[in-house]
Write a protein that holds these residues in place. Sequence first.
Motif, PDB file in Angstrom:
ATOM      1  N   ARG A 189      -4.050   3.736  -7.366  1.00 50.80           N
ATOM      2  CA  ARG A 189      -4.438   2.797  -6.295  1.00 50.80           C
ATOM      3  C   ARG A 189      -5.666   1.999  -6.720  1.00 50.80           C
ATOM      4  NH1 ARG A 189      -5.045   5.893  -0.749  1.00 50.80           N
ATOM      5  NH2 ARG A 189      -6.015   3.897  -0.293  1.00 50.80           N
ATOM      6  N   CYS A 190      -5.568   0.686  -6.610  1.00 45.03           N
ATOM      7  CA  CYS A 190      -6.689  -0.171  -7.019  1.00 45.03           C
ATOM      8  C   CYS A 190      -7.886   0.063  -6.093  1.00 45.03           C
ATOM      9  CB  CYS A 190      -6.238  -1.632  -6.936  1.00 45.03           C
ATOM     10  SG  CYS A 190      -7.527  -2.815  -7.320  1.00 45.03           S
ATOM     11  N   PRO A 191      -9.098   0.155  -6.652  1.00 48.46           N
ATOM     12  CA  PRO A 191     -10.270   0.386  -5.790  1.00 48.46           C
ATOM     13  C   PRO A 191     -10.554  -0.764  -4.824  1.00 48.46           C
ATOM     14  CG  PRO A 191     -10.888   0.397  -8.129  1.00 48.46           C
ATOM     15  CD  PRO A 191      -9.422   0.114  -8.066  1.00 48.46           C
ATOM     16  N   HIS A 192      -9.987  -1.944  -5.094  1.00 45.95           N
ATOM     17  CA  HIS A 192     -10.282  -3.087  -4.225  1.00 45.95           C
ATOM     18  C   HIS A 192      -9.551  -2.984  -2.890  1.00 45.95           C
ATOM     19  CE1 HIS A 192      -9.628  -7.483  -3.065  1.00 45.95           C
ATOM     20  NE2 HIS A 192     -10.874  -7.195  -2.775  1.00 45.95           N
ATOM     21  N   GLN A 193      -8.209  -3.002  -2.919  1.00 47.62           N
ATOM     22  CA  GLN A 193      -7.443  -2.951  -1.669  1.00 47.62           C
ATOM     23  C   GLN A 193      -6.204  -2.073  -1.817  1.00 47.62           C
ATOM     24  OE1 GLN A 193      -7.665  -5.623   1.336  1.00 47.62           O
ATOM     25  NE2 GLN A 193      -9.739  -5.145   0.771  1.00 47.62           N
ATOM     26  N   SER A 194      -6.273  -1.082  -2.695  1.00 43.82           N
ATOM     27  CA  SER A 194      -5.181  -0.119  -2.890  1.00 43.82           C
ATOM     28  C   SER A 194      -3.936  -0.717  -3.522  1.00 43.82           C
ATOM     29  CB  SER A 194      -4.766   0.546  -1.565  1.00 43.82           C
ATOM     30  OG  SER A 194      -5.853   1.172  -0.980  1.00 43.82           O
ATOM     31  N   GLY A 195      -4.066  -1.817  -4.231  1.00 44.04           N
ATOM     32  CA  GLY A 195      -2.900  -2.389  -4.918  1.00 44.04           C
ATOM     33  C   GLY A 195      -2.354  -1.417  -5.954  1.00 44.04           C
ATOM     34  N   PRO A 196      -1.045  -1.558  -6.292  1.00 43.60           N
ATOM     35  CA  PRO A 196      -0.407  -0.608  -7.223  1.00 43.60           C
ATOM     36  C   PRO A 196      -0.661  -0.992  -8.683  1.00 43.60           C
ATOM     37  CG  PRO A 196       1.208  -2.164  -6.367  1.00 43.60           C
ATOM     38  CD  PRO A 196      -0.102  -2.559  -5.758  1.00 43.60           C
ATOM     39  N   VAL A 219      -4.363  -4.980 -15.283  1.00 44.98           N
ATOM     40  CA  VAL A 219      -4.714  -6.024 -14.317  1.00 44.98           C
ATOM     41  C   VAL A 219      -3.919  -5.793 -13.037  1.00 44.98           C
ATOM     42  CG1 VAL A 219      -4.773  -8.503 -13.872  1.00 44.98           C
ATOM     43  CG2 VAL A 219      -5.197  -7.636 -16.177  1.00 44.98           C
ATOM     44  N   CYS A 220      -4.618  -5.691 -11.922  1.00 46.14           N
ATOM     45  CA  CYS A 220      -3.971  -5.411 -10.634  1.00 46.14           C
ATOM     46  C   CYS A 220      -3.071  -6.586 -10.226  1.00 46.14           C
ATOM     47  CB  CYS A 220      -5.046  -5.178  -9.573  1.00 46.14           C
ATOM     48  SG  CYS A 220      -4.346  -4.852  -7.937  1.00 46.14           S
ATOM     49  N   PRO A 221      -1.838  -6.279  -9.764  1.00 47.68           N
ATOM     50  CA  PRO A 221      -0.919  -7.370  -9.401  1.00 47.68           C
ATOM     51  C   PRO A 221      -1.308  -8.082  -8.109  1.00 47.68           C
ATOM     52  CG  PRO A 221       0.074  -5.243  -8.903  1.00 47.68           C
ATOM     53  CD  PRO A 221      -1.226  -4.947  -9.598  1.00 47.68           C
ATOM     54  N   TRP A 222      -2.213  -7.521  -7.317  1.00 49.41           N
ATOM     55  CA  TRP A 222      -2.504  -8.144  -6.016  1.00 49.41           C
ATOM     56  C   TRP A 222      -3.558  -9.246  -6.106  1.00 49.41           C
ATOM     57  CZ3 TRP A 222      -2.452  -3.924  -1.588  1.00 49.41           C
ATOM     58  CH2 TRP A 222      -1.133  -3.466  -1.451  1.00 49.41           C
ATOM     59  N   HIS A 223      -4.721  -8.953  -6.631  1.00 43.40           N
ATOM     60  CA  HIS A 223      -5.766  -9.987  -6.685  1.00 43.40           C
ATOM     61  C   HIS A 223      -6.402 -10.121  -8.061  1.00 43.40           C
ATOM     62  CE1 HIS A 223      -5.910  -8.168  -2.535  1.00 43.40           C
ATOM     63  NE2 HIS A 223      -5.655  -9.423  -2.236  1.00 43.40           N
ATOM     64  N   GLY A 224      -5.842  -9.432  -9.059  1.00 42.80           N
ATOM     65  CA  GLY A 224      -6.278  -9.678 -10.435  1.00 42.80           C
ATOM     66  C   GLY A 224      -7.477  -8.893 -10.927  1.00 42.80           C
ATOM     67  N   SER A 225      -7.945  -7.885 -10.202  1.00 40.92           N
ATOM     68  CA  SER A 225      -9.028  -7.063 -10.762  1.00 40.92           C
ATOM     69  C   SER A 225      -8.532  -6.419 -12.058  1.00 40.92           C
ATOM     70  CB  SER A 225      -9.437  -5.951  -9.790  1.00 40.92           C
ATOM     71  OG  SER A 225     -10.107  -6.488  -8.690  1.00 40.92           O
ATOM     72  N   ALA A 226      -9.425  -6.335 -13.052  1.00 38.65           N
ATOM     73  CA  ALA A 226      -9.026  -5.780 -14.350  1.00 38.65           C
ATOM     74  C   ALA A 226      -9.934  -4.605 -14.689  1.00 38.65           C
ATOM     75  CB  ALA A 226      -9.121  -6.855 -15.431  1.00 38.65           C
ATOM     76  N   GLY A 258     -13.401  -8.960 -11.223  1.00 32.52           N
ATOM     77  CA  GLY A 258     -13.251  -8.652  -9.808  1.00 32.52           C
ATOM     78  C   GLY A 258     -11.978  -9.259  -9.252  1.00 32.52           C
ATOM     79  N   PRO A 259     -11.765  -9.173  -7.941  1.00 30.08           N
ATOM     80  CA  PRO A 259     -12.757  -8.922  -6.899  1.00 30.08           C
ATOM     81  C   PRO A 259     -13.280  -7.494  -6.759  1.00 30.08           C
ATOM     82  CG  PRO A 259     -10.577  -9.195  -5.933  1.00 30.08           C
ATOM     83  CD  PRO A 259     -10.445  -9.538  -7.368  1.00 30.08           C
ATOM     84  N   SER A 260     -12.642  -6.500  -7.366  1.00 33.64           N
ATOM     85  CA  SER A 260     -13.246  -5.173  -7.272  1.00 33.64           C
ATOM     86  C   SER A 260     -14.597  -5.195  -7.994  1.00 33.64           C
ATOM     87  CB  SER A 260     -12.351  -4.118  -7.931  1.00 33.64           C
ATOM     88  OG  SER A 260     -13.016  -2.875  -7.934  1.00 33.64           O
TER      89      SER A 260
HETATM   90  S1  FES Z   1      -5.892  -4.710  -4.597  1.00 37.39           S
HETATM   91 FE1  FES Z   1      -6.262  -4.779  -6.704  1.00 37.39          FE
HETATM   92  S2  FES Z   1      -7.437  -6.537  -6.967  1.00 37.39           S
HETATM   93 FE2  FES Z   1      -7.129  -6.452  -4.850  1.00 37.39          FE
END
Ligand code: FES
Length: 284
Positions: free
Chosen positions: A220-227, A243-250, A261-263
């Motif tokens: 789970r991504c620390p930003h918004q739990s993206g997979p 790289v997170c598929p939701w908002h691109g945090s790496a 970020g955004p994380s």
């Molecule tokens: S949930 Fe992963 S970058 Fe937002």
Amino acid sequence: MRAILTKIEQASALDRVGDRLQQGVQAVLRPQRVRDLLHGVWLGHPLHPAMVQVPVGSWISTAVLDLMPGQRRAATTLCAFGTISALPAAVAGLNDWAALSRDQRRIGLVHAASNSVGLVFYAGSVAARLTGRHRLGRTLGWLGLSAASTGAYLGGHLAYKQGAQVNQSISELHRMADGWHPVADLSTLPQRELITREVDDDVSVILYRHGDEVTVMLERCPHQSGPLGKGEVQEIGGHTCVVCPWHGSAFRLNGGEVVHGPSANDQQVLPTRVVDGVLETRLP
Ligand code: FES
């Protein structure tokens, strides 16, 4: 208060303004380096909550000095300092806000509006004090503090109730029992591919094998739990990252450090060992 906050969270009428503002913020703060700087990637924590301490502290101190005799000059200095320092804090907040979910953005919009009203009062307060109208300056300062306090309350709701910019993955560790847990047969793991597995029946992790080294990282991504298991593996700055598929945090796959970020939080990597060809992991 709870009923009001719930209404704001569900107020879809705010989205017209919110969506336009989000596009504007994303267009202006386009360079990745600027966004990362403002998110606090370099700090390992969100920058906005740290920055707001400066204006809030200055403004509260101004209010205290306004109650004391002979402190006009000090109060004016602090009031001006707080007002100027609120501007970069607001920019950092807008940068975080633009990557929030819709219900969070609604609360965030009202949070920003309250603080903007407070900022206008304080700018007027500084102008009044500098032109010798101290009584007016004090009154505007008290009004500014009221508006900024409403903004701070909404900011607290955003962070503590809605979990904005809070590490969303770390609570996964609380569901994992102590001791080593088998994850996979090492021989079945392909090279340089993201694999998703469950640990202790419940906690989702990603595995990434590079030679005989295997990274086990919370999924789970620390930003918004993206997979993160559905994310891409990319080389960024000489490091292999997911790289997170939701908002691109790496996040670096060899340590979990956040690279973009955004994380603003790193991702948790778990210790590993291999016993009789079976990859095992445990709590850090
Ligand atoms: S949930 Fe992963 S970058 Fe937002």
